[in-house]
Design a protein around this motif. Structure first.
Motif, PDB file in Angstrom:
ATOM      1  N   ILE A 103       0.962  -1.044   0.083  1.00 57.65           N
ATOM      2  CA  ILE A 103       0.086   0.012  -0.151  1.00 57.65           C
ATOM      3  C   ILE A 103       0.850   1.308  -0.001  1.00 57.65           C
ATOM      4  O   ILE A 103       2.053   1.397   1.029  1.00 57.65           O
ATOM      5  CB  ILE A 103      -0.896  -0.074   1.167  1.00 57.65           C
ATOM      6  N   ASN A 104       0.812   2.129  -1.075  1.00 54.33           N
ATOM      7  CA  ASN A 104       1.697   3.360  -1.242  1.00 54.33           C
ATOM      8  C   ASN A 104       0.922   4.670  -0.993  1.00 54.33           C
ATOM      9  O   ASN A 104      -0.105   4.787  -1.802  1.00 54.33           O
ATOM     10  CB  ASN A 104       2.184   3.294  -2.643  1.00 54.33           C
ATOM     11  N   ARG A 105       0.851   5.078   0.058  1.00 53.53           N
ATOM     12  CA  ARG A 105       0.084   6.490   0.348  1.00 53.53           C
ATOM     13  C   ARG A 105       1.247   7.780  -0.045  1.00 53.53           C
ATOM     14  O   ARG A 105       2.247   7.882   0.528  1.00 53.53           O
ATOM     15  CB  ARG A 105      -0.371   6.497   1.801  1.00 53.53           C
ATOM     16  N   THR A 106       0.690   8.529  -0.900  1.00 50.46           N
ATOM     17  CA  THR A 106       1.235   9.603  -1.107  1.00 50.46           C
ATOM     18  C   THR A 106       1.194  10.821  -0.282  1.00 50.46           C
ATOM     19  O   THR A 106       0.437  10.630   0.818  1.00 50.46           O
ATOM     20  CB  THR A 106       1.046  10.308  -2.648  1.00 50.46           C
ATOM     21  N   ALA A 142       9.764  -0.329  -8.874  1.00 48.34           N
ATOM     22  CA  ALA A 142       9.973   1.118  -8.675  1.00 48.34           C
ATOM     23  C   ALA A 142       8.647   2.100  -8.667  1.00 48.34           C
ATOM     24  O   ALA A 142       8.440   2.560  -8.024  1.00 48.34           O
ATOM     25  CB  ALA A 142      11.283   1.639  -9.259  1.00 48.34           C
ATOM     26  N   HIS A 143       7.780   1.553  -9.667  1.00 51.39           N
ATOM     27  CA  HIS A 143       6.819   2.638 -10.038  1.00 51.39           C
ATOM     28  C   HIS A 143       5.650   2.068  -9.145  1.00 51.39           C
ATOM     29  O   HIS A 143       4.698   3.064  -8.790  1.00 51.39           O
ATOM     30  CB  HIS A 143       6.147   2.214 -11.279  1.00 51.39           C
ATOM     31  N   VAL A 144       5.694   1.077  -8.188  1.00 53.91           N
ATOM     32  CA  VAL A 144       4.788   0.910  -7.219  1.00 53.91           C
ATOM     33  C   VAL A 144       4.988   1.502  -6.104  1.00 53.91           C
ATOM     34  O   VAL A 144       4.115   2.213  -5.277  1.00 53.91           O
ATOM     35  CB  VAL A 144       5.033  -0.954  -6.667  1.00 53.91           C
ATOM     36  N   LEU A 145       6.143   2.142  -6.067  1.00 55.50           N
ATOM     37  CA  LEU A 145       6.725   3.143  -4.775  1.00 55.50           C
ATOM     38  C   LEU A 145       6.558   4.631  -5.155  1.00 55.50           C
ATOM     39  O   LEU A 145       7.149   5.662  -4.539  1.00 55.50           O
ATOM     40  CB  LEU A 145       7.771   2.577  -4.245  1.00 55.50           C
ATOM     41  N   GLU A 146       6.264   4.874  -6.559  1.00 49.23           N
ATOM     42  CA  GLU A 146       6.191   6.521  -6.995  1.00 49.23           C
ATOM     43  C   GLU A 146       5.535   7.574  -6.052  1.00 49.23           C
ATOM     44  O   GLU A 146       4.664   7.218  -5.536  1.00 49.23           O
ATOM     45  CB  GLU A 146       5.485   6.648  -8.443  1.00 49.23           C
ATOM     46  N   GLU A 150       4.413   7.149   2.812  1.00 53.67           N
ATOM     47  CA  GLU A 150       4.125   5.973   3.551  1.00 53.67           C
ATOM     48  C   GLU A 150       3.790   4.724   2.921  1.00 53.67           C
ATOM     49  O   GLU A 150       2.962   4.762   1.953  1.00 53.67           O
ATOM     50  CB  GLU A 150       2.993   6.520   4.746  1.00 53.67           C
ATOM     51  N   VAL A 151       4.399   3.802   3.101  1.00 51.20           N
ATOM     52  CA  VAL A 151       4.361   2.416   2.566  1.00 51.20           C
ATOM     53  C   VAL A 151       4.337   1.446   3.597  1.00 51.20           C
ATOM     54  O   VAL A 151       4.672   1.378   4.795  1.00 51.20           O
ATOM     55  CB  VAL A 151       5.743   1.944   1.971  1.00 51.20           C
ATOM     56  N   GLN A 152       2.981   0.411   3.463  1.00 53.17           N
ATOM     57  CA  GLN A 152       2.747  -0.615   4.336  1.00 53.17           C
ATOM     58  C   GLN A 152       2.863  -1.767   3.558  1.00 53.17           C
ATOM     59  O   GLN A 152       2.330  -1.781   2.265  1.00 53.17           O
ATOM     60  CB  GLN A 152       1.193  -0.351   5.023  1.00 53.17           C
ATOM     61  N   ASN A 157      -1.407 -13.373   5.526  1.00 49.28           N
ATOM     62  CA  ASN A 157      -2.270 -13.700   6.955  1.00 49.28           C
ATOM     63  C   ASN A 157      -3.060 -12.413   7.182  1.00 49.28           C
ATOM     64  O   ASN A 157      -3.981 -12.415   8.237  1.00 49.28           O
ATOM     65  CB  ASN A 157      -1.702 -14.404   8.128  1.00 49.28           C
ATOM     66  N   GLY A 158      -3.149 -11.319   6.366  1.00 52.17           N
ATOM     67  CA  GLY A 158      -3.736 -10.277   6.677  1.00 52.17           C
ATOM     68  C   GLY A 158      -2.966  -9.325   7.468  1.00 52.17           C
ATOM     69  O   GLY A 158      -3.474  -8.010   7.683  1.00 52.17           O
ATOM     70  N   LYS A 159      -1.767  -9.566   8.267  1.00 52.84           N
ATOM     71  CA  LYS A 159      -1.264  -8.697   9.009  1.00 52.84           C
ATOM     72  C   LYS A 159      -0.519  -7.377   8.371  1.00 52.84           C
ATOM     73  O   LYS A 159       0.154  -7.494   7.223  1.00 52.84           O
ATOM     74  CB  LYS A 159      -0.025  -9.318   9.679  1.00 52.84           C
ATOM     75  N   MET A 160      -0.705  -6.227   8.934  1.00 55.37           N
ATOM     76  CA  MET A 160       0.005  -5.094   8.098  1.00 55.37           C
ATOM     77  C   MET A 160       0.822  -4.485   8.847  1.00 55.37           C
ATOM     78  O   MET A 160       1.055  -4.264  10.111  1.00 55.37           O
ATOM     79  CB  MET A 160      -1.308  -4.047   8.082  1.00 55.37           C
ATOM     80  N   LEU A 161       2.113  -4.323   8.164  1.00 54.84           N
ATOM     81  CA  LEU A 161       3.364  -3.673   8.661  1.00 54.84           C
ATOM     82  C   LEU A 161       3.879  -2.667   8.081  1.00 54.84           C
ATOM     83  O   LEU A 161       3.591  -2.583   6.700  1.00 54.84           O
ATOM     84  CB  LEU A 161       4.615  -4.932   8.541  1.00 54.84           C
ATOM     85  N   PRO A 162       4.441  -1.594   8.898  1.00 52.06           N
ATOM     86  CA  PRO A 162       5.106  -0.480   8.111  1.00 52.06           C
ATOM     87  C   PRO A 162       6.490  -0.898   7.431  1.00 52.06           C
ATOM     88  O   PRO A 162       7.044  -1.805   7.984  1.00 52.06           O
ATOM     89  CB  PRO A 162       5.562   0.646   9.045  1.00 52.06           C
TER      90      PRO A 162
END
Length: 430
Positions: A103-106, A142-146, A150-152, A157-162
């Motif tokens: 998940i890439n949040r600009t 790299a384009h996934v992180l454009e 903040e990246v998660q 198993n559904g666990k979300m990590l920074p």
């Protein structure tokens, strides 16, 4: 009617070939109904045994000598044949836990509340390929992180990590993330993309359209497909990428996910697809053998160190096309005329020169060496340069930081040469 309709597969026996069986006195089944069949049965039995012996001898000879007479041995495999579907199930079970959603949040949507932020975030995929020092490393595009603020990472198993960006490279479209390794048990095994064969079954795993942990399968369509890339997303192709083409379904969100073989090993990083009306089953993945050296450099340096020349340019062939169109407009009495401040000036270049790289602006090393606007580059060292793709490939594949590059170029109709000392390329430099 059954599946098989012939006598070979039928459990019925024709009346004329049916033999009579009867129970003997001692409880054993006896073949035939008359004693006169006894001698015939013995002859048949002896013949059958003799034939079996001959077949066994011939098989032994061929197995030992490969049937070629060369003396080389051939091993006859006794391994059980496994259905492709079973191998797909086994392979996906091996690598699926190592594939994550990204998940890439600009910065723009980081400031929103959590629900709105998630809805406006861009999604991608990644593959856990290593655990070390309490951290798990993830390879993605790299384009996934454009423009990431903040990246998660979301585990299977559904666990979300920074996640922290270790490094990324826009040229190869590869990046490495780092997360806490607590509770992570599966790491993808790295395969060998050079041993893939066209027609071989592969599986693609990722997070298409937000459907996490999705699996598709297909075949390798081409092992060395060359795709032109516009690095600046301006429609001008200035790089080429050699990729694996597959018909496994790849959709938005699959980028950075795993392309795996039927041994469950990572053989590619899903990168892009052709999305056009009427186009189906054309997806591309970066070969893992090409990706891993870049990944290792990103881990070591946070970036890929490349030589930097310092020019903004365009293909000379494109300039000639624009000049031709301008001349056609000027000759057409019904066409709307081009304003003088937008007209292209014809350059004094020999008529037999049709290809090269036209300098639009020189900065850094190129400017220091004396290159300037409208210089037409035709050679690097002794290598002919026809376009910007060839220019980049020569720089990145044949030169190193600190080396000198001899540039041949036309200025005012005359061929000249200049030596340029290449420096380190920054991420934001051309």
């Amino acid at each position: 009617m059954g599946w098989f309709d012939d006598d070979f597969y039928s459990t019925k026996v024709k009346r004329k070939t049916r033999r009579e069986f009867r129970l003997g006195r001692r409880g054993s089944y006896e073949f035939g109904s008359r004693d006169r069949y006894g001698p015939m049965f013995k002859v048949a039995l002896v013949s059958s045994l003799a034939s079996s012996l001959v077949v066994a001898i011939v098989f032994t000879l061929f197995a030992g000598h490969g049937g070629t007479g060369s003396g080389s041995s051939r091993v006859v495999s006794t391994a059980p044949i496994v259905e492709t579907s079973e191998r797909t199930v086994t392979a996906s079970a091996k690598i699926r836990p190592a594939v994550v959603s990204i998940i890439n949040r600009t910065q723009q949507n980081v400031d929103l509340d959590d629900e709105e932020s998630l809805e406006n975030a861009s999604l991608g995929s990644g593959v856990i390929f290593r655990k070390e020092k309490g951290k798990a490393l993830i390879v993605t595009n790299a384009h996934v992180l454009e423009d990431a603020a903040e990246v998660q990472v979301v585990l299977v198993n559904g666990k979300m990590l920074p996640a922290t960006i270790v490094g990324k490279d826009t040229i190869t479209d590869l990046a490495v993330l780092q997360i806490d390794a607590t509770g992570i048990d599966t790491v993808a095994a790295i395969g060998n993309s050079e041993t893939l064969q066209e027609g071989e079954t592969v599986i693609a795993i990722g997070n298409p359209l937000g459907f996490a942990d999705s699996l598709t399968s297909g075949i390798v369509s081409n092992l060395h497909r060359t795709i032109p890339i516009s690095l600046n997303q301006n429609g001008v192709y200035d790089w080429e990428e050699e990729v694996i083409q597959t018909d496994a379904a790849i959709n938005a969100g699959n980028s950075g996910g795993a392309l795996a073989d039927l041994d469950g090993k990572l053989v590619g990083i899903n990168s892009m697809k052709i999305a056009d009306m009427g186009v189906e089953g054309i997806g591309f993945a970066i070969p893992i053998n090409d990706a891993m050296p870049i990944v290792e450099e990103l881990i070591a340096s946070g970036k890929v160190l490349r030589p930097y020349l310092g020019i903004y340019s365009m293909n000379y062939a494109s300039y000639l096309d624009s000049l031709k169109q301008q001349q056609m407009i000027e000759e057409d009495p019904d066409a709307q005329k081009i304003p003088d401040d937008q007209k292209i000036d014809e350059l004094p270049v020999p008529d037999d020169v049709k290809k090269g790289v036209l300098v639009l602006e020189a900065v850094g090393p190129a400017k220091e060496a004396g290159l300037k606007l409208n210089d037409l580059i035709v050679k690097f060292d002794d290598q002919t340069i026809s376009n910007t793709i060839e220019m980049r490939k020569y720089l990145y594949n044949h030169k190193k930081i600190g080396e000198s590059l001899t540039i041949s170029f036309y200025r005012d109709g005359k061929l000249q040469k200049v030596a340029v000392k290449l420096t380190e390329k920054n991420e934001d430099s051309e």
